[in-house]
Design a protein around this motif. Sequence first.
Motif, PDB file in Angstrom:
ATOM      1  N   VAL A 179       0.826  -1.206   0.000  1.00  0.00           N
ATOM      2  CA  VAL A 179       0.000   0.000   0.000  1.00  0.00           C
ATOM      3  C   VAL A 179       0.863   1.260   0.000  1.00  0.00           C
ATOM      4  CG1 VAL A 179      -2.083  -1.034   0.950  1.00  0.00           C
ATOM      5  CG2 VAL A 179      -0.299  -0.236   2.507  1.00  0.00           C
ATOM      6  N   THR A 191      -0.840   4.276   2.211  1.00  0.00           N
ATOM      7  CA  THR A 191      -2.244   4.266   2.564  1.00  0.00           C
ATOM      8  C   THR A 191      -2.531   2.948   3.278  1.00  0.00           C
ATOM      9  OG1 THR A 191      -4.493   4.520   1.689  1.00  0.00           O
ATOM     10  CG2 THR A 191      -2.932   3.309   0.301  1.00  0.00           C
ATOM     11  N   THR A 192      -3.765   2.536   3.333  1.00  0.00           N
ATOM     12  CA  THR A 192      -4.092   1.248   3.906  1.00  0.00           C
ATOM     13  C   THR A 192      -5.260   0.659   3.133  1.00  0.00           C
ATOM     14  OG1 THR A 192      -4.514   0.043   5.974  1.00  0.00           O
ATOM     15  CG2 THR A 192      -5.771   2.079   5.603  1.00  0.00           C
ATOM     16  N   SER A 193      -5.508  -0.617   3.313  1.00  0.00           N
ATOM     17  CA  SER A 193      -6.617  -1.279   2.645  1.00  0.00           C
ATOM     18  C   SER A 193      -7.291  -2.209   3.631  1.00  0.00           C
ATOM     19  CB  SER A 193      -6.120  -2.057   1.413  1.00  0.00           C
ATOM     20  OG  SER A 193      -5.379  -3.195   1.811  1.00  0.00           O
ATOM     21  N   ARG A 194      -8.354  -2.833   3.193  1.00  0.00           N
ATOM     22  CA  ARG A 194      -9.112  -3.702   4.091  1.00  0.00           C
ATOM     23  C   ARG A 194      -8.266  -4.835   4.624  1.00  0.00           C
ATOM     24  NH1 ARG A 194     -14.445  -7.305   2.348  1.00  0.00           N
ATOM     25  NH2 ARG A 194     -14.717  -8.366   4.356  1.00  0.00           N
ATOM     26  N   GLY A 239      -1.991  -3.339   5.304  1.00  0.00           N
ATOM     27  CA  GLY A 239      -1.628  -1.993   5.711  1.00  0.00           C
ATOM     28  C   GLY A 239      -1.267  -1.950   7.180  1.00  0.00           C
ATOM     29  N   ARG A 295      -6.631  -1.107  -5.511  1.00  0.00           N
ATOM     30  CA  ARG A 295      -7.642  -0.049  -5.558  1.00  0.00           C
ATOM     31  C   ARG A 295      -7.353   1.037  -4.521  1.00  0.00           C
ATOM     32  NH1 ARG A 295     -14.037  -1.376  -5.449  1.00  0.00           N
ATOM     33  NH2 ARG A 295     -13.457  -2.382  -3.476  1.00  0.00           N
ATOM     34  N   ALA A 296      -6.885   0.647  -3.342  1.00  0.00           N
ATOM     35  CA  ALA A 296      -6.571   1.634  -2.307  1.00  0.00           C
ATOM     36  C   ALA A 296      -5.428   2.540  -2.748  1.00  0.00           C
ATOM     37  CB  ALA A 296      -6.213   0.923  -1.003  1.00  0.00           C
ATOM     38  N   ARG A 339      -6.726   4.962  -5.520  1.00  0.00           N
ATOM     39  CA  ARG A 339      -7.557   6.021  -4.957  1.00  0.00           C
ATOM     40  C   ARG A 339      -6.722   7.036  -4.196  1.00  0.00           C
ATOM     41  NH1 ARG A 339     -12.640   2.296  -2.757  1.00  0.00           N
ATOM     42  NH2 ARG A 339     -13.935   2.494  -4.642  1.00  0.00           N
ATOM     43  N   GLU A 360      -8.027  -5.251  -3.536  1.00  0.00           N
ATOM     44  CA  GLU A 360      -8.327  -4.131  -2.650  1.00  0.00           C
ATOM     45  C   GLU A 360      -7.097  -3.259  -2.409  1.00  0.00           C
ATOM     46  OE1 GLU A 360     -11.086  -3.015  -1.660  1.00  0.00           O
ATOM     47  OE2 GLU A 360     -12.445  -4.644  -2.168  1.00  0.00           O
ATOM     48  N   ALA A 361      -5.915  -3.877  -2.327  1.00  0.00           N
ATOM     49  CA  ALA A 361      -4.697  -3.092  -2.135  1.00  0.00           C
ATOM     50  C   ALA A 361      -4.421  -2.212  -3.348  1.00  0.00           C
ATOM     51  CB  ALA A 361      -3.510  -4.014  -1.864  1.00  0.00           C
ATOM     52  N   SER A 370     -13.237  -0.824 -10.258  1.00  0.00           N
ATOM     53  CA  SER A 370     -14.108  -1.181  -9.135  1.00  0.00           C
ATOM     54  C   SER A 370     -15.337  -1.948  -9.603  1.00  0.00           C
ATOM     55  CB  SER A 370     -14.549   0.092  -8.391  1.00  0.00           C
ATOM     56  OG  SER A 370     -13.434   0.751  -7.831  1.00  0.00           O
TER      57      SER A 370
END
Length: 440
Positions: free
Chosen positions: A63, A71-74, A77, A414-415, A418, A411-412, A396
């Motif tokens: 991330v 950043t972080t992701s679900r 991170g 996409r994070a 973004r 998800e990483a 997405s």
Amino acid sequence: MSVQWDESEAARLTAAQLSAEGVVAVAFTWVDNAGIARVKGVPVRRLAEASAYGVGMSPVFDVFLADDSATTSRWIGGPGGDLRLFPDLTRAVPLAAQPGWAWVPADRVQQDGRNHPGCQRLFLKRMVERALAQGLTFRAAFEVEWIVQRSDGGYPTQGPAYGLQRVTDLSDYLRDLLQALEAEGLEVQQLHPEYSPGQFEVSVAAEDPLAAADTSVLVRHTIRGVSDRHGLRACFAPAFEPGGVGNGGHLHLSVWRGDENLFSGGPGRHGLTKEGEGFLAGVLEQMPALLALGAPSPASYLRLVPSHWAGAYACWGLENREASVRLVAGLPRVANAEFKSFDLSANPYLVLGGVIAAGLAGGGTLPEEVEGDPAHLADPPPRLPSSLDQAVEAFSASTLLAEAMGEPLYEAVRAVRRAESEQWAGAAPEALIAATRWRY
């Protein structure tokens, strides 16, 4: 299935051979989701041990952004956790431009020996295995474009685009680069000046997808090393100056069933087989989402504009350099598709894995091909995303890529996209270019 490793005699022999060639340290590399090659260095005397037990590295780099913020992701991170880097010693090679160093790409594995679900290289391996289960193999190669500048900011050559003068002015530099690449076992097919001031391009022979992605990393860092020895800086960023054409990282790919090239010898348009056309139709359908992998920097969209041979439209055509999918027809052994929308801020493992996943899920038919510049047509084809925000929206919405990549990696990515989009929202092109020019 987890990565297999050992501390076999083969690893010790590799270490002994590298040491005999003057290698002191080995760079274990992987490429993060922002397109930056990260590294852990290991003394060559520890190579066998590192091959057996791996080298520690935090998962937080999944991330990281291009400016080294995070950043972080679900799923990924923060400061917790650890991974092990396991080198692919079949690709170990002394670096010709950095004496005393060798390079090897690495897979990332969890502490308990299971594959790290965020490992981009292992994602590509999964997609290759998925294709092989369907009887398909690939030949792939990335074109590498770069711009060189002197330390004072000037260009080392004033030669014209594609001009012999540039080769004359920088003949020693280009000779040393060719020698370095060939010393590393790479088969260079072309080396020539490109359009922008101080810009060049090198093409290497097609390989299997994993090797092609590894080679893309090795080529760029060899160019950087040779450039430094000549007092030059090498830029691989998609945008170098406002209004310029920037650097592409076009992917060439052919699909094979046994000895049959599916892009040649068939009954379809320009010799496409039904299966080959279906593969390309799948990629074209997913191209808006694939831009989040292949044009991942906010600066990518300063390059991805119409009438710049960048592939800004969702269309295909025979030898059409304005189409995002250019069919390169010819003899059966060389027919391939060139995906022109991608650039070198991309992680090559993500690009190839995503393209393969999209193609395998295809099976439809291609729309009417486009001849000439789509921007000049009365009814042009759909425009691809013109910003990273738009590409992230398409990404997405892609359940296909989400399934292929797996949730932690998806998800990483996409994070990171973004976060970089938000980071540079409203920035002037000059500021964005200045921040990314030397990062990739």
